[in-house]
Design a protein around this motif. Structure first.
Motif, PDB file in Angstrom:
ATOM      1  N   LYS A  43      79.165  37.547  18.038  1.00  0.00           N
ATOM      2  CA  LYS A  43      78.089  37.249  18.978  1.00  0.00           C
ATOM      3  C   LYS A  43      78.341  35.922  19.686  1.00  0.00           C
ATOM      4  CE  LYS A  43      74.498  39.956  16.719  1.00  0.00           C
ATOM      5  NZ  LYS A  43      73.080  39.989  16.283  1.00  0.00           N
ATOM      6  N   GLY A  44      77.530  35.666  20.678  1.00  0.00           N
ATOM      7  CA  GLY A  44      77.665  34.443  21.445  1.00  0.00           C
ATOM      8  C   GLY A  44      77.021  33.258  20.768  1.00  0.00           C
ATOM      9  N   LEU A  45      77.162  32.093  21.387  1.00  0.00           N
ATOM     10  CA  LEU A  45      76.584  30.865  20.854  1.00  0.00           C
ATOM     11  C   LEU A  45      75.072  30.863  21.049  1.00  0.00           C
ATOM     12  CD1 LEU A  45      77.906  28.311  19.605  1.00  0.00           C
ATOM     13  CD2 LEU A  45      77.641  27.234  21.843  1.00  0.00           C
ATOM     14  N   GLU A  46      74.365  30.473  20.024  1.00  0.00           N
ATOM     15  CA  GLU A  46      72.908  30.433  20.076  1.00  0.00           C
ATOM     16  C   GLU A  46      72.408  29.037  19.738  1.00  0.00           C
ATOM     17  OE1 GLU A  46      69.008  32.513  17.885  1.00  0.00           O
ATOM     18  OE2 GLU A  46      70.967  32.568  16.927  1.00  0.00           O
ATOM     19  N   TRP A  47      71.662  28.436  20.646  1.00  0.00           N
ATOM     20  CA  TRP A  47      71.010  27.171  20.347  1.00  0.00           C
ATOM     21  C   TRP A  47      69.836  27.439  19.398  1.00  0.00           C
ATOM     22  CZ3 TRP A  47      65.884  26.141  21.282  1.00  0.00           C
ATOM     23  CH2 TRP A  47      65.468  24.842  20.995  1.00  0.00           C
ATOM     24  N   ILE A  48      69.664  26.612  18.370  1.00  0.00           N
ATOM     25  CA  ILE A  48      68.583  26.854  17.438  1.00  0.00           C
ATOM     26  C   ILE A  48      67.668  25.654  17.199  1.00  0.00           C
ATOM     27  CG2 ILE A  48      69.655  28.767  16.200  1.00  0.00           C
ATOM     28  CD1 ILE A  48      70.468  26.750  14.030  1.00  0.00           C
ATOM     29  N   ALA A  49      68.123  24.437  17.379  1.00  0.00           N
ATOM     30  CA  ALA A  49      67.260  23.294  17.082  1.00  0.00           C
ATOM     31  C   ALA A  49      67.718  22.064  17.850  1.00  0.00           C
ATOM     32  CB  ALA A  49      67.241  22.990  15.593  1.00  0.00           C
ATOM     33  N   PHE A  50      66.734  21.214  18.169  1.00  0.00           N
ATOM     34  CA  PHE A  50      66.987  19.999  18.951  1.00  0.00           C
ATOM     35  C   PHE A  50      66.112  18.875  18.425  1.00  0.00           C
ATOM     36  CE2 PHE A  50      66.998  17.128  22.501  1.00  0.00           C
ATOM     37  CZ  PHE A  50      65.673  16.756  22.667  1.00  0.00           C
ATOM     38  N   ILE A  51      66.663  17.676  18.458  1.00  0.00           N
ATOM     39  CA  ILE A  51      65.878  16.489  18.135  1.00  0.00           C
ATOM     40  C   ILE A  51      66.267  15.387  19.112  1.00  0.00           C
ATOM     41  CG2 ILE A  51      67.533  15.658  16.406  1.00  0.00           C
ATOM     42  CD1 ILE A  51      65.060  14.688  14.769  1.00  0.00           C
ATOM     43  N   ASN A  52      65.256  14.672  19.616  1.00  0.00           N
ATOM     44  CA  ASN A  52      65.571  13.644  20.598  1.00  0.00           C
ATOM     45  C   ASN A  52      66.090  12.379  19.914  1.00  0.00           C
ATOM     46  OD1 ASN A  52      63.169  12.709  19.548  1.00  0.00           O
ATOM     47  ND2 ASN A  52      62.336  12.072  21.525  1.00  0.00           N
ATOM     48  N   SER A  53      66.368  11.364  20.700  1.00  0.00           N
ATOM     49  CA  SER A  53      67.119  10.223  20.179  1.00  0.00           C
ATOM     50  C   SER A  53      66.389   9.454  19.081  1.00  0.00           C
ATOM     51  CB  SER A  53      67.503   9.273  21.311  1.00  0.00           C
ATOM     52  OG  SER A  53      66.356   8.873  22.031  1.00  0.00           O
ATOM     53  N   GLN A  57      60.646  14.024  18.956  1.00  0.00           N
ATOM     54  CA  GLN A  57      60.482  15.364  19.530  1.00  0.00           C
ATOM     55  C   GLN A  57      61.494  16.320  18.915  1.00  0.00           C
ATOM     56  OE1 GLN A  57      60.895  14.673  23.759  1.00  0.00           O
ATOM     57  NE2 GLN A  57      58.679  14.640  24.015  1.00  0.00           N
ATOM     58  N   ARG A  58      61.005  17.484  18.549  1.00  0.00           N
ATOM     59  CA  ARG A  58      61.859  18.517  17.985  1.00  0.00           C
ATOM     60  C   ARG A  58      61.499  19.852  18.625  1.00  0.00           C
ATOM     61  NH1 ARG A  58      61.358  16.861  11.537  1.00  0.00           N
ATOM     62  NH2 ARG A  58      61.516  14.617  11.894  1.00  0.00           N
ATOM     63  N   LEU A  59      62.510  20.632  18.877  1.00  0.00           N
ATOM     64  CA  LEU A  59      62.310  21.965  19.424  1.00  0.00           C
ATOM     65  C   LEU A  59      63.121  22.951  18.602  1.00  0.00           C
ATOM     66  CD1 LEU A  59      62.659  21.260  23.267  1.00  0.00           C
ATOM     67  CD2 LEU A  59      60.547  21.702  22.018  1.00  0.00           C
ATOM     68  N   TYR A  60      62.601  24.172  18.510  1.00  0.00           N
ATOM     69  CA  TYR A  60      63.297  25.196  17.740  1.00  0.00           C
ATOM     70  C   TYR A  60      63.303  26.519  18.503  1.00  0.00           C
ATOM     71  CZ  TYR A  60      62.506  21.940  13.891  1.00  0.00           C
ATOM     72  OH  TYR A  60      62.476  20.816  13.088  1.00  0.00           O
ATOM     73  N   ALA A  61      64.347  27.266  18.290  1.00  0.00           N
ATOM     74  CA  ALA A  61      64.379  28.629  18.812  1.00  0.00           C
ATOM     75  C   ALA A  61      63.389  29.472  18.013  1.00  0.00           C
ATOM     76  CB  ALA A  61      65.786  29.205  18.687  1.00  0.00           C
ATOM     77  N   ASP A  62      62.849  30.491  18.631  1.00  0.00           N
ATOM     78  CA  ASP A  62      61.889  31.361  17.952  1.00  0.00           C
ATOM     79  C   ASP A  62      62.491  31.979  16.694  1.00  0.00           C
ATOM     80  OD1 ASP A  62      60.296  32.645  20.973  1.00  0.00           O
ATOM     81  OD2 ASP A  62      59.967  30.808  19.820  1.00  0.00           O
ATOM     82  N   SER A  63      63.779  32.206  16.726  1.00  0.00           N
ATOM     83  CA  SER A  63      64.445  32.868  15.600  1.00  0.00           C
ATOM     84  C   SER A  63      64.423  32.042  14.317  1.00  0.00           C
ATOM     85  CB  SER A  63      65.891  33.210  15.973  1.00  0.00           C
ATOM     86  OG  SER A  63      66.602  32.037  16.339  1.00  0.00           O
ATOM     87  N   VAL A  64      64.221  30.729  14.437  1.00  0.00           N
ATOM     88  CA  VAL A  64      64.248  29.869  13.243  1.00  0.00           C
ATOM     89  C   VAL A  64      62.962  29.065  13.075  1.00  0.00           C
ATOM     90  CG1 VAL A  64      66.746  29.675  13.450  1.00  0.00           C
ATOM     91  CG2 VAL A  64      65.291  27.851  14.351  1.00  0.00           C
TER      92      VAL A  64
END
Length: 125
Positions: A43-53, A57-64
């Motif tokens: 499968k292709g690359l999937e973004w799943i989580a982010f945190i700012n500096s 702030q944190r963001l997550y993909a619905d899948s996780v």
């Protein structure tokens, strides 16, 4: 020399937990937003989580969302991904990535300023 080294992957049972770590060096870690992305077999690359500096702030993909937690330690220059209630579809190679922008729709690890070599996670049923 920029380095991002992921660790903590392995084989885990369905419903289990695992914590991934990413140790970084060679760039101004506190100035970069950090993400975790993954690539399942075939499968292709999937973004799943982010945190700012600063970690505010944190963001997550619905899948996780609700199962995974991203955190960072700017003193140690590390970012972690705590993974709970693992599912078979979480089987993938996990990469940490650094960028000065929020990048979600990624197709390649080269889309990020810096990206590690990955750590494998396999969820067994």
């Amino acid at each position: 020399q920029v380095q991002l080294v992921e660790s903590g992957g392995g084989l885990v049972q369905l419903g289990g937990s695992l914590t991934l770590s990413c140790a970084t060096s060679g760039f101004s870690f506190a100035d970069y937003w950090m993400s975790w992305v993954r690539q399942a077999p075939g499968k292709g690359l999937e973004w799943i989580a982010f945190i700012n500096s600063d970690g505010s702030q944190r963001l997550y993909a619905d899948s996780v969302k609700g199962r995974f937690t991203i955190s960072r330690d700017n003193t140690r220059k590390t970012v972690t991904l705590e993974m709970n209630t693992l599912k078979s579809e979480d089987t993938a190679t996990y990469y940490c990535a650094a960028d000065r922008l929020l990048k979600i729709l990624v197709q390649s690890r080269a889309d990020f300023d810096f990206c590690g070599q990955g750590t494998r996670v396999a969820v067994s049923s």
